[in-house]
Design a protein around this motif. Structure first.
Motif, short mmCIF file in Angstrom:
data_model
loop_
_atom_site.label_atom_id
_atom_site.label_comp_id
_atom_site.label_asym_id
_atom_site.label_seq_id
_atom_site.Cartn_x
_atom_site.Cartn_y
_atom_site.Cartn_z
N GLN A 102 24.14 24.56 -33.54
CA GLN A 102 24.83 25.17 -34.67
C GLN A 102 25.22 26.61 -34.33
O GLN A 102 26.26 27.09 -34.76
CB GLN A 102 23.93 25.19 -35.93
N GLU A 103 24.38 27.28 -33.56
CA GLU A 103 24.57 28.70 -33.33
C GLU A 103 25.10 29.05 -31.94
O GLU A 103 25.58 30.15 -31.73
CB GLU A 103 23.24 29.43 -33.54
N PHE A 163 24.23 30.92 -41.82
CA PHE A 163 23.99 32.34 -42.04
C PHE A 163 25.01 32.89 -43.04
O PHE A 163 24.65 33.55 -44.01
CB PHE A 163 24.06 33.09 -40.71
N GLU A 164 26.26 32.57 -42.80
CA GLU A 164 27.33 33.05 -43.68
C GLU A 164 27.19 32.47 -45.10
O GLU A 164 27.40 33.18 -46.09
CB GLU A 164 28.68 32.66 -43.09
N PHE A 214 19.61 37.18 -37.70
CA PHE A 214 19.85 38.57 -38.11
C PHE A 214 19.97 39.49 -36.89
O PHE A 214 20.94 40.26 -36.77
CB PHE A 214 18.75 39.04 -39.06
N GLY A 215 19.03 39.41 -35.97
CA GLY A 215 19.06 40.26 -34.77
C GLY A 215 20.32 40.08 -33.95
O GLY A 215 21.02 41.06 -33.65
N PRO A 216 20.66 38.83 -33.56
CA PRO A 216 21.89 38.64 -32.80
C PRO A 216 23.15 39.11 -33.54
O PRO A 216 24.06 39.65 -32.92
CB PRO A 216 21.94 37.12 -32.57
N CYS A 217 23.17 38.93 -34.87
CA CYS A 217 24.33 39.41 -35.63
C CYS A 217 24.40 40.93 -35.63
O CYS A 217 25.49 41.50 -35.54
CB CYS A 217 24.27 38.89 -37.06
N LEU A 218 23.24 41.58 -35.71
CA LEU A 218 23.22 43.05 -35.63
C LEU A 218 23.73 43.51 -34.27
O LEU A 218 24.53 44.44 -34.19
CB LEU A 218 21.80 43.57 -35.84
N GLN A 219 23.24 42.87 -33.22
CA GLN A 219 23.62 43.26 -31.85
C GLN A 219 25.11 43.06 -31.59
O GLN A 219 25.72 43.83 -30.87
CB GLN A 219 22.80 42.49 -30.83
N SER A 220 25.66 42.02 -32.19
CA SER A 220 27.08 41.75 -31.95
C SER A 220 27.99 42.65 -32.78
O SER A 220 29.19 42.71 -32.52
CB SER A 220 27.40 40.29 -32.25
N GLY A 221 27.42 43.34 -33.77
CA GLY A 221 28.21 44.26 -34.58
C GLY A 221 29.11 43.60 -35.61
O GLY A 221 30.04 44.23 -36.11
N ILE A 222 28.82 42.35 -35.95
CA ILE A 222 29.69 41.64 -36.90
C ILE A 222 29.32 41.88 -38.35
O ILE A 222 30.04 41.47 -39.25
CB ILE A 222 29.72 40.12 -36.62
N ASP A 245 26.48 44.32 -45.66
CA ASP A 245 25.84 43.04 -45.32
C ASP A 245 24.40 43.26 -44.88
O ASP A 245 23.49 42.52 -45.28
CB ASP A 245 26.60 42.33 -44.20
N ILE A 246 24.18 44.27 -44.07
CA ILE A 246 22.83 44.57 -43.57
C ILE A 246 21.89 44.88 -44.74
O ILE A 246 20.77 44.35 -44.81
CB ILE A 246 22.87 45.72 -42.54
N ASN A 247 22.35 45.72 -45.66
CA ASN A 247 21.54 46.06 -46.82
C ASN A 247 21.27 44.83 -47.68
O ASN A 247 20.15 44.64 -48.18
CB ASN A 247 22.22 47.16 -47.66
N LYS A 248 22.29 44.00 -47.86
CA LYS A 248 22.14 42.78 -48.66
C LYS A 248 21.12 41.84 -48.03
O LYS A 248 20.26 41.28 -48.72
CB LYS A 248 23.50 42.09 -48.80
#
Length: 153
Positions: A76-77, A103-104, A125-133, A138-141
């Protein structure tokens, strides 16, 4: 859950596992070393055995849902030849699963409803943070959603 329902879902997941193993053997991810491939295959064989011979108390819908999630998470990912080959084979066999961006979906819903969704958010969450997407909003949510779920459990 009736025995038939369990058996039909178990059969579907078993087919998914067989496809996954075939894809890891025939088109392993480029970044994987031989020991990574063997570990993935052994893990998938372990899932298959747990599904086909469940321990008492684990022959239920929830256990199958968790196993299905665990088996599909890489596909999936992930990206690459193994992932593409997997989804091509799933579609060719007309299996009743679809690739989705959970995730979305969870982010859009604004609430984590169960442990499976919690695991998905934590894992991605970590990979999404690292990719900057993710935006700051969104991060706060996501942080609030995680906090709310953890405080309820």
């Amino acid at each position: 859950m009736s025995k038939t329902d369990y058996n039909s879902q178990a059969e579907l997941i078993t087919k998914i596992i067989d496809i996954a193993i075939k894809c890891f053997k025939n088109q392993p991810p480029k970044e994987f070393e031989e020991n990574h491939i063997k570990q993935f295959i052994n893990t998938y064989i372990h899932y298959k055995n747990k599904i086909n011979n469940p321990e008492p108390g684990f022959k239920n819908k929830q256990s199958l849902a968790q196993a299905k999630y665990d088996v599909l998470i890489y596909f999936q990912e992930g990206t690459g030849d193994a992932v593409d080959s997997f989804w091509n084979e799933v579609n060719a066999q007309k299996l009743d699963i679809k690739r989705s961006n959970n995730f979305e979906k969870i982010l859009k819903k604004g609430k984590i409803k169960n442990h499976i969704e919690y695991d998905q958010i934590i894992d991605l969450f970590g990979p999404c943070l690292q990719s900057g997407i993710l935006s700051d909003e969104d991060i706060n949510k996501i942080n609030m959603m995680i906090s709310n779920f953890e405080s309820k459990k």
